[in-house]
Design a protein around this motif. Structure first.
Motif, mmCIF file in Angstrom:
data_model
loop_
_atom_site.group_PDB
_atom_site.id
_atom_site.type_symbol
_atom_site.label_atom_id
_atom_site.label_comp_id
_atom_site.label_asym_id
_atom_site.label_seq_id
_atom_site.Cartn_x
_atom_site.Cartn_y
_atom_site.Cartn_z
ATOM 1 N N ALA A 81 42.895 33.113 32.011
ATOM 2 C CA ALA A 81 42.181 33.610 33.185
ATOM 3 C C ALA A 81 42.208 35.134 33.229
ATOM 4 O O ALA A 81 41.208 35.777 33.586
ATOM 5 C CB ALA A 81 42.788 33.033 34.457
ATOM 6 N N SER A 82 43.337 35.709 32.860
ATOM 7 C CA SER A 82 43.468 37.164 32.857
ATOM 8 C C SER A 82 42.547 37.800 31.820
ATOM 9 O O SER A 82 41.855 38.787 32.110
ATOM 10 C CB SER A 82 44.921 37.561 32.578
ATOM 11 O OG SER A 82 45.788 37.067 33.573
ATOM 12 N N VAL A 83 42.551 37.238 30.623
ATOM 13 C CA VAL A 83 41.701 37.787 29.559
ATOM 14 C C VAL A 83 40.227 37.597 29.907
ATOM 15 O O VAL A 83 39.405 38.493 29.690
ATOM 16 C CB VAL A 83 42.054 37.145 28.208
ATOM 17 C CG1 VAL A 83 41.067 37.568 27.126
ATOM 18 C CG2 VAL A 83 43.478 37.517 27.803
ATOM 19 N N ASP A 84 39.891 36.451 30.463
ATOM 20 C CA ASP A 84 38.501 36.215 30.880
ATOM 21 C C ASP A 84 38.059 37.237 31.928
ATOM 22 O O ASP A 84 36.879 37.604 31.996
ATOM 23 C CB ASP A 84 38.339 34.810 31.437
ATOM 24 C CG ASP A 84 38.396 33.727 30.362
ATOM 25 O OD1 ASP A 84 38.299 34.085 29.163
ATOM 26 O OD2 ASP A 84 38.541 32.545 30.717
ATOM 27 N N ALA A 85 39.009 37.697 32.754
ATOM 28 C CA ALA A 85 38.694 38.686 33.782
ATOM 29 C C ALA A 85 38.624 40.105 33.222
ATOM 30 O O ALA A 85 38.178 41.025 33.911
ATOM 31 C CB ALA A 85 39.735 38.634 34.897
ATOM 32 N N GLY A 86 39.074 40.286 31.964
ATOM 33 C CA GLY A 86 39.000 41.599 31.343
ATOM 34 C C GLY A 86 40.324 42.228 30.989
ATOM 35 O O GLY A 86 40.355 43.379 30.531
ATOM 36 N N ALA A 87 41.443 41.516 31.198
ATOM 37 C CA ALA A 87 42.751 42.088 30.848
ATOM 38 C C ALA A 87 42.790 42.440 29.367
ATOM 39 O O ALA A 87 42.422 41.623 28.512
ATOM 40 C CB ALA A 87 43.868 41.110 31.192
ATOM 41 N N GLN A 88 43.271 43.644 29.068
ATOM 42 C CA GLN A 88 43.307 44.120 27.687
ATOM 43 C C GLN A 88 44.668 43.930 27.030
ATOM 44 O O GLN A 88 44.801 44.112 25.824
ATOM 45 C CB GLN A 88 42.917 45.592 27.653
ATOM 46 C CG GLN A 88 41.470 45.839 28.066
ATOM 47 C CD GLN A 88 41.204 47.288 28.384
ATOM 48 O OE1 GLN A 88 41.528 47.761 29.479
ATOM 49 N NE2 GLN A 88 40.618 48.002 27.445
ATOM 50 N N PHE A 89 45.678 43.589 27.822
ATOM 51 C CA PHE A 89 46.991 43.235 27.283
ATOM 52 C C PHE A 89 47.685 42.333 28.290
ATOM 53 O O PHE A 89 47.305 42.282 29.473
ATOM 54 C CB PHE A 89 47.845 44.472 26.964
ATOM 55 C CG PHE A 89 48.135 45.375 28.140
ATOM 56 C CD1 PHE A 89 49.270 45.189 28.933
ATOM 57 C CD2 PHE A 89 47.278 46.429 28.452
ATOM 58 C CE1 PHE A 89 49.544 46.017 30.007
ATOM 59 C CE2 PHE A 89 47.553 47.273 29.528
ATOM 60 C CZ PHE A 89 48.680 47.062 30.306
ATOM 61 N N LEU A 90 48.684 41.585 27.816
ATOM 62 C CA LEU A 90 49.427 40.644 28.643
ATOM 63 C C LEU A 90 50.908 40.972 28.551
ATOM 64 O O LEU A 90 51.431 41.194 27.462
ATOM 65 C CB LEU A 90 49.196 39.207 28.174
ATOM 66 C CG LEU A 90 47.746 38.715 28.121
ATOM 67 C CD1 LEU A 90 47.690 37.322 27.482
ATOM 68 C CD2 LEU A 90 47.124 38.691 29.508
ATOM 69 N N VAL A 91 51.584 40.981 29.707
ATOM 70 C CA VAL A 91 53.005 41.293 29.754
ATOM 71 C C VAL A 91 53.729 40.164 30.469
ATOM 72 O O VAL A 91 53.247 39.632 31.468
ATOM 73 C CB VAL A 91 53.272 42.616 30.503
ATOM 74 C CG1 VAL A 91 54.750 42.989 30.414
ATOM 75 C CG2 VAL A 91 52.409 43.732 29.965
ATOM 76 N N SER A 92 54.890 39.783 29.927
ATOM 77 C CA SER A 92 55.703 38.747 30.553
ATOM 78 C C SER A 92 57.135 39.240 30.667
ATOM 79 O O SER A 92 57.605 39.991 29.806
ATOM 80 C CB SER A 92 55.664 37.463 29.721
ATOM 81 O OG SER A 92 56.503 36.480 30.293
ATOM 82 N N PRO A 93 57.866 38.830 31.714
ATOM 83 C CA PRO A 93 59.271 39.211 31.814
ATOM 84 C C PRO A 93 60.173 38.427 30.871
ATOM 85 O O PRO A 93 61.348 38.754 30.713
ATOM 86 C CB PRO A 93 59.616 38.898 33.279
ATOM 87 C CG PRO A 93 58.688 37.792 33.636
ATOM 88 C CD PRO A 93 57.414 38.069 32.895
ATOM 89 N N VAL A 94 59.628 37.382 30.251
ATOM 90 C CA VAL A 94 60.383 36.513 29.344
ATOM 91 C C VAL A 94 59.519 36.218 28.131
ATOM 92 O O VAL A 94 58.358 36.627 28.059
ATOM 93 C CB VAL A 94 60.793 35.197 30.042
ATOM 94 C CG1 VAL A 94 61.758 35.468 31.178
ATOM 95 C CG2 VAL A 94 59.557 34.448 30.555
ATOM 96 N N ALA A 95 60.075 35.484 27.176
ATOM 97 C CA ALA A 95 59.298 35.027 26.031
ATOM 98 C C ALA A 95 58.599 33.736 26.418
ATOM 99 O O ALA A 95 59.237 32.768 26.823
ATOM 100 C CB ALA A 95 60.210 34.800 24.831
ATOM 101 N N VAL A 96 57.272 33.725 26.319
ATOM 102 C CA VAL A 96 56.467 32.563 26.708
ATOM 103 C C VAL A 96 55.615 32.145 25.519
ATOM 104 O O VAL A 96 54.882 32.956 24.952
ATOM 105 C CB VAL A 96 55.563 32.888 27.910
ATOM 106 C CG1 VAL A 96 54.729 31.671 28.294
ATOM 107 C CG2 VAL A 96 56.392 33.357 29.095
ATOM 108 N N ALA A 97 55.705 30.881 25.157
ATOM 109 C CA ALA A 97 54.893 30.376 24.043
ATOM 110 C C ALA A 97 53.445 30.186 24.483
ATOM 111 O O ALA A 97 53.162 29.911 25.649
ATOM 112 C CB ALA A 97 55.464 29.049 23.547
ATOM 113 N N GLY A 98 52.546 30.343 23.547
ATOM 114 C CA GLY A 98 51.144 30.017 23.788
ATOM 115 C C GLY A 98 50.309 31.114 24.397
ATOM 116 O O GLY A 98 49.188 30.861 24.838
ATOM 117 N N LEU A 99 50.813 32.355 24.426
ATOM 118 C CA LEU A 99 50.022 33.438 24.994
ATOM 119 C C LEU A 99 49.192 34.178 23.954
ATOM 120 O O LEU A 99 48.327 34.972 24.313
ATOM 121 C CB LEU A 99 50.937 34.448 25.712
ATOM 122 C CG LEU A 99 51.773 33.932 26.873
ATOM 123 C CD1 LEU A 99 52.411 35.099 27.615
ATOM 124 C CD2 LEU A 99 50.951 33.079 27.826
#
Length: 209
Positions: A81-99
């Motif tokens: 959803a974030s990328v579809d909205a135009g996000a150019q990078f993704l940040v997580s406070p933990v390690a998340v599979a499947g991003l």
């Protein structure tokens, strides 16, 4: 393949402004002030109501040299959803599979040396050191002794006065949330926000001079 120029822009800017509030309603005005004051990387946290819409709006609103990402990304649906909205990078406070696999760089969170190295070995171009306030710049300096190739972005409780120390300790960039944004999202002074943003940008320039 993620766009490496996005991470290059994050590192070049030196500071990622972390926008977190109960609602994202003020993020447009806040972002204008931040960019005018020299901050060119923005992270809109998904814990803020209206974050997805804010990401889309900021991508339309801000100059092309500004990079806008999504923060607190904890699952594949939110990532898409974030990328579809135009996000150019993704940040997580933990390690998340499947991003991964969405064509944008992902910066997973880690704290211990084992976690940081494991995250880096997934191919993450930056690893978010979180919460950075639990350790300090000397921790990163010590990590870089045996692990000089790590590209780390400390985030969490970092004060503006500490930005230069983190960068000189080897941080690729620094995430600034509350100490930078302050009360601007709840009606606080945008002039005071501009002053804080300029001090953060000046700290980057000082550390790299």
């Amino acid at each position: 393949m993620p766009d490496i120029s996005v991470t290059d822009a994050v590192v070049r800017g030196g500071v990622v402004a972390v926008l977190r509030a109960p609602t994202a309603g003020a993020f447009s005005a806040i972002s204008e002030v931040l960019v005018e004051s020299g901050i060119t990387a923005l992270e809109v946290t998904l814990t803020s109501h209206g974050a997805i819409e804010a990401i889309a709006g900021l991508r339309r609103q801000l100059p092309e040299h500004v990079v806008v990402g999504a923060g607190t990304v904890l699952g594949a649906d939110d990532a898409k959803a974030s990328v579809d909205a135009g996000a150019q990078f993704l940040v997580s406070p933990v390690a998340v599979a499947g991003l991964d696999g969405l064509g944008v760089p992902c910066y997973p969170g880690a704290l211990t040396p084992t976690e940081i190295v494991a995250a880096a070995r997934t191919g993450a171009p930056l690893v978010k050191l979180f919460p950075a306030s639990a350790v300090g710049p000397s921790y990163l300096r010590d990590l870089h002794g045996p692990l000089p190739g790590l590209r780390v972005m400390p985030t969490g409780g970092i004060q503006i006065a500490d930005v230069a120390a983190w960068l000189t300790a080897g941080a690729a960039a620094v995430g600034l949330g509350g100490p930078l944004i302050g009360d601007a999202a709840s009606g606080g002074s945008l002039g005071a926000l501009a002053d804080r943003a300029r001090r953060a940008a000046d700290a980057v320039a000082y550390a790299r001079s």
